[in-house]
Write a protein that holds these residues in place. Structure first.
Motif, PDB file in Angstrom:
ATOM      1  N   VAL A  60      -7.399  -1.880   3.740  1.00  0.00           N
ATOM      2  CA  VAL A  60      -7.448  -0.423   3.726  1.00  0.00           C
ATOM      3  C   VAL A  60      -6.532   0.125   2.633  1.00  0.00           C
ATOM      4  CG1 VAL A  60      -7.047   1.682   5.056  1.00  0.00           C
ATOM      5  CG2 VAL A  60      -8.034  -0.325   6.175  1.00  0.00           C
ATOM      6  N   GLY A  61      -5.323  -0.430   2.518  1.00  0.00           N
ATOM      7  CA  GLY A  61      -4.413   0.000   1.468  1.00  0.00           C
ATOM      8  C   GLY A  61      -4.975  -0.278   0.088  1.00  0.00           C
ATOM      9  N   HIS A  62      -5.557  -1.462  -0.085  1.00  0.00           N
ATOM     10  CA  HIS A  62      -6.180  -1.823  -1.363  1.00  0.00           C
ATOM     11  C   HIS A  62      -7.302  -0.855  -1.701  1.00  0.00           C
ATOM     12  CE1 HIS A  62      -7.994  -4.647  -4.345  1.00  0.00           C
ATOM     13  NE2 HIS A  62      -9.107  -4.071  -3.928  1.00  0.00           N
ATOM     14  N   LYS A  63      -8.203  -0.632  -0.752  1.00  0.00           N
ATOM     15  CA  LYS A  63      -9.382   0.194  -1.031  1.00  0.00           C
ATOM     16  C   LYS A  63      -9.009   1.652  -1.292  1.00  0.00           C
ATOM     17  CE  LYS A  63     -14.061   1.173   0.577  1.00  0.00           C
ATOM     18  NZ  LYS A  63     -15.105   0.865   1.581  1.00  0.00           N
ATOM     19  N   ALA A  64      -7.995   2.151  -0.575  1.00  0.00           N
ATOM     20  CA  ALA A  64      -7.587   3.544  -0.757  1.00  0.00           C
ATOM     21  C   ALA A  64      -7.237   3.830  -2.206  1.00  0.00           C
ATOM     22  CB  ALA A  64      -6.395   3.867   0.153  1.00  0.00           C
ATOM     23  N   LEU A  65      -6.581   2.881  -2.868  1.00  0.00           N
ATOM     24  CA  LEU A  65      -6.246   3.061  -4.280  1.00  0.00           C
ATOM     25  C   LEU A  65      -7.384   2.632  -5.186  1.00  0.00           C
ATOM     26  CD1 LEU A  65      -4.243   3.821  -6.468  1.00  0.00           C
ATOM     27  CD2 LEU A  65      -3.204   1.549  -6.245  1.00  0.00           C
ATOM     28  N   ALA A  66      -8.109   1.575  -4.807  1.00  0.00           N
ATOM     29  CA  ALA A  66      -9.160   1.027  -5.669  1.00  0.00           C
ATOM     30  C   ALA A  66     -10.236   2.056  -5.983  1.00  0.00           C
ATOM     31  CB  ALA A  66      -9.790  -0.197  -5.009  1.00  0.00           C
ATOM     32  N   VAL A  67     -10.637   2.855  -4.983  1.00  0.00           N
ATOM     33  CA  VAL A  67     -11.730   3.793  -5.225  1.00  0.00           C
ATOM     34  C   VAL A  67     -11.314   4.875  -6.224  1.00  0.00           C
ATOM     35  CG1 VAL A  67     -12.703   3.337  -2.948  1.00  0.00           C
ATOM     36  CG2 VAL A  67     -11.171   5.284  -3.236  1.00  0.00           C
ATOM     37  N   ASN A  68     -10.029   5.170  -6.284  1.00  0.00           N
ATOM     38  CA  ASN A  68      -9.528   6.139  -7.264  1.00  0.00           C
ATOM     39  C   ASN A  68      -9.369   5.512  -8.635  1.00  0.00           C
ATOM     40  OD1 ASN A  68      -8.469   8.862  -5.835  1.00  0.00           O
ATOM     41  ND2 ASN A  68      -8.322   7.157  -4.431  1.00  0.00           N
ATOM     42  N   LEU A  69      -8.860   4.290  -8.680  1.00  0.00           N
ATOM     43  CA  LEU A  69      -8.750   3.597  -9.964  1.00  0.00           C
ATOM     44  C   LEU A  69     -10.119   3.417 -10.600  1.00  0.00           C
ATOM     45  CD1 LEU A  69      -6.064   0.863  -9.160  1.00  0.00           C
ATOM     46  CD2 LEU A  69      -5.802   2.859 -10.643  1.00  0.00           C
ATOM     47  N   SER A  70     -11.156   3.259  -9.776  1.00  0.00           N
ATOM     48  CA  SER A  70     -12.505   3.134 -10.297  1.00  0.00           C
ATOM     49  C   SER A  70     -12.925   4.397 -11.045  1.00  0.00           C
ATOM     50  CB  SER A  70     -13.481   2.839  -9.153  1.00  0.00           C
ATOM     51  OG  SER A  70     -14.776   2.577  -9.635  1.00  0.00           O
ATOM     52  N   ASP A  71     -12.490   5.555 -10.577  1.00  0.00           N
ATOM     53  CA  ASP A  71     -12.783   6.802 -11.287  1.00  0.00           C
ATOM     54  C   ASP A  71     -12.099   6.823 -12.650  1.00  0.00           C
ATOM     55  OD1 ASP A  71     -14.421   7.956  -9.339  1.00  0.00           O
ATOM     56  OD2 ASP A  71     -12.714   8.760  -8.248  1.00  0.00           O
ATOM     57  N   LEU A  72     -10.850   6.357 -12.719  1.00  0.00           N
ATOM     58  CA  LEU A  72     -10.182   6.269 -14.016  1.00  0.00           C
ATOM     59  C   LEU A  72     -10.917   5.306 -14.934  1.00  0.00           C
ATOM     60  CD1 LEU A  72      -6.346   6.184 -13.158  1.00  0.00           C
ATOM     61  CD2 LEU A  72      -7.766   8.146 -13.781  1.00  0.00           C
ATOM     62  N   ALA A  73     -11.363   4.180 -14.383  1.00  0.00           N
ATOM     63  CA  ALA A  73     -12.095   3.200 -15.186  1.00  0.00           C
ATOM     64  C   ALA A  73     -13.345   3.822 -15.787  1.00  0.00           C
ATOM     65  CB  ALA A  73     -12.457   1.995 -14.321  1.00  0.00           C
ATOM     66  N   ALA A  74     -14.043   4.639 -14.998  1.00  0.00           N
ATOM     67  CA  ALA A  74     -15.286   5.250 -15.467  1.00  0.00           C
ATOM     68  C   ALA A  74     -15.053   6.226 -16.610  1.00  0.00           C
ATOM     69  CB  ALA A  74     -15.986   5.956 -14.314  1.00  0.00           C
ATOM     70  N   MET A  75     -13.828   6.719 -16.761  1.00  0.00           N
ATOM     71  CA  MET A  75     -13.485   7.623 -17.856  1.00  0.00           C
ATOM     72  C   MET A  75     -12.805   6.906 -19.012  1.00  0.00           C
ATOM     73  SD  MET A  75     -14.491  10.679 -16.815  1.00  0.00           S
ATOM     74  CE  MET A  75     -13.621  11.823 -17.882  1.00  0.00           C
ATOM     75  N   GLY A  76     -12.552   5.597 -18.855  1.00  0.00           N
ATOM     76  CA  GLY A  76     -11.823   4.862 -19.883  1.00  0.00           C
ATOM     77  C   GLY A  76     -10.359   5.229 -19.935  1.00  0.00           C
ATOM     78  N   ALA A  77      -9.781   5.581 -18.777  1.00  0.00           N
ATOM     79  CA  ALA A  77      -8.398   6.061 -18.725  1.00  0.00           C
ATOM     80  C   ALA A  77      -7.442   4.951 -18.292  1.00  0.00           C
ATOM     81  CB  ALA A  77      -8.282   7.242 -17.773  1.00  0.00           C
ATOM     82  N   GLN A  78      -6.267   4.946 -18.887  1.00  0.00           N
ATOM     83  CA  GLN A  78      -5.200   4.027 -18.517  1.00  0.00           C
ATOM     84  C   GLN A  78      -4.407   4.630 -17.360  1.00  0.00           C
ATOM     85  OE1 GLN A  78      -4.159   0.880 -20.011  1.00  0.00           O
ATOM     86  NE2 GLN A  78      -3.075   0.907 -18.057  1.00  0.00           N
ATOM     87  N   PRO A  79      -4.273   3.938 -16.222  1.00  0.00           N
ATOM     88  CA  PRO A  79      -3.521   4.495 -15.093  1.00  0.00           C
ATOM     89  C   PRO A  79      -2.065   4.784 -15.452  1.00  0.00           C
ATOM     90  CG  PRO A  79      -4.837   2.603 -14.396  1.00  0.00           C
ATOM     91  CD  PRO A  79      -4.891   2.630 -15.900  1.00  0.00           C
ATOM     92  N   LEU A  80      -1.550   5.893 -14.888  1.00  0.00           N
ATOM     93  CA  LEU A  80      -0.150   6.273 -15.077  1.00  0.00           C
ATOM     94  C   LEU A  80       0.628   6.268 -13.763  1.00  0.00           C
ATOM     95  CD1 LEU A  80      -0.512   9.349 -17.482  1.00  0.00           C
ATOM     96  CD2 LEU A  80       0.163   7.025 -18.103  1.00  0.00           C
ATOM     97  N   GLY A  81       0.009   6.701 -12.674  1.00  0.00           N
ATOM     98  CA  GLY A  81       0.698   6.782 -11.396  1.00  0.00           C
ATOM     99  C   GLY A  81      -0.224   7.399 -10.364  1.00  0.00           C
ATOM    100  N   CYS A  82       0.246   7.445  -9.112  1.00  0.00           N
ATOM    101  CA  CYS A  82      -0.602   7.965  -8.031  1.00  0.00           C
ATOM    102  C   CYS A  82       0.238   8.633  -6.954  1.00  0.00           C
ATOM    103  CB  CYS A  82      -1.448   6.846  -7.427  1.00  0.00           C
ATOM    104  SG  CYS A  82      -0.507   5.496  -6.671  1.00  0.00           S
TER     105      CYS A  82
END
Length: 319
Positions: A60-82
């Motif tokens: 659950v912890g993994h997926k909670a962040l993964a689904v948001n990181l996937s949105d960054l991936a779709a924009m070609g964005a480098q993660p900064l924080g959450c």
């Protein structure tokens, strides 16, 4: 009894890297690289709706962040924080410790530290809210409105497993322990394609992450870009565990199944070799599944070239 602040300190406070000011102040502070734009996305996950109450809290912890990181991936964005919001029916430190373990492990893997959030007690189901921040050059951000006529349509990874696992767990398909064992990880441990999204900057014309089903999400690209698409059903990459499914169930899993979190993108045929090299460098299989055409709508063709009627719809929270 331990306080809300003890809960935050025990499970969610980590030393922020570099010049980031994280948990502990009224706001987080983080720098944005020069020449970049900030990319922001938020998702809600509710127990019983987005994950089963008895799911592994690490997942659950993994997926909670993964689904948001996937949105960054779709924009070609480098993660900064959450940021993380938690509405808890009750405090369970063992559950929270495991949840935090899964969340922080993925955050470390993608350089996306938890820098703030909020917790509260809720009389309702466990609810999670995650907001991610990323950085992307404005001129190479992957968007939905850039697809061009004659573009190849690509998809990363494989399709269908998450939908089949969900339907098995929900009782919509006959119980099948062997099939569930092959498909459940795709539902509960999705892998955001952050590195691939970064590699596609300057190569892909348009991109989207597959959260609500290939047909529906590709449809968002078609609408935003003012184009049509033709897909070949036999080209859709199938995950393990889908053999022997009835045709209608297989079609639903591949084209309408959500919770995939792979990337669907379009690019010029002239860039095929570069795209294949990018996928290989990221360790992510890529498959060409069709092409962009002039017009409107989506056509799915079978092995004989005939159009398949009555395409399955994607996920809708209010349907």
């Amino acid at each position: 009894m331990a306080s809300e602040f003890d809960l935050i300190a025990r499970h969610f406070t980590r030393t922020a890297p570099g010049d980031i000011l994280g948990v502990g102040d009224d706001c987080a502070l983080f720098p944005v690289p020069e020449g970049m734009r900030v990319a922001v996305s938020k998702d809600l996950l509710i127990a019983g709706r987005h994950f089963y109450p008895d799911a592994d809290p690490r997942a659950v912890g993994h997926k909670a962040l993964a689904v948001n990181l996937s949105d960054l991936a779709a924009m070609g964005a480098q993660p900064l924080g959450c940021l993380l919001g938690l509405a808890l029916p009750a405090r369970d430190d063992a559950w929270l410790a495991a949840f935090a373990e899964g969340f922080h492990a993925l955050a470390r893997a993608h350089g996306c530290p938890l820098i703030g959030g909020d917790t509260t007690r809720s009389p309702h189901d466990l609810t999670l809210s995650v907001t991610v921040f990323g950085a992307v050059p404005a001129d190479t951000a992957l968007r939905r409105d850039g697809a061009c006529v004659d573009d190849d349509i690509w998809v990363s990874g494989a399709l269908g497993a998450a939908d089949v696992a969900y339907r098995l767990l929900d009782g919509q398909l006959p119980a099948d322990a062997a099939r569930l064992a092959l498909t459940r990880r795709a539902l509960e441990w999705p892998q955001p394609r952050v590195a691939l999204g970064l590699a596609l900057r300057g190569l892909a014309h348009a991109a989207i992450d597959l959260s609500d089903g290939l047909g529906q999400d590709l449809g968002h690209i078609l609408t935003a870009s003012g184009v049509a698409a033709e897909l070949l059903f036999e080209s859709l990459p199938r995950a393990a565990g889908l053999d022997g499914l009835p045709p209608a169930v297989l079609r639903q899993a591949l084209l309408g199944g959500g919770d995939v979190y792979e990337l669907c993108f379009t690019a010029s045929p002239a860039r095929r070799a570069e795209i294949e090299a990018a996928g290989a460098a990221c360790g992510v299989p890529l498959t060409r599944i069709g092409r962009i055409q002039a017009g409107q709508g989506l056509v799915l063709r079978d092995a004989q070239g005939q159009a398949i009627e009555q395409l399955p719809g994607g996920f809708d929270h209010f349907a």
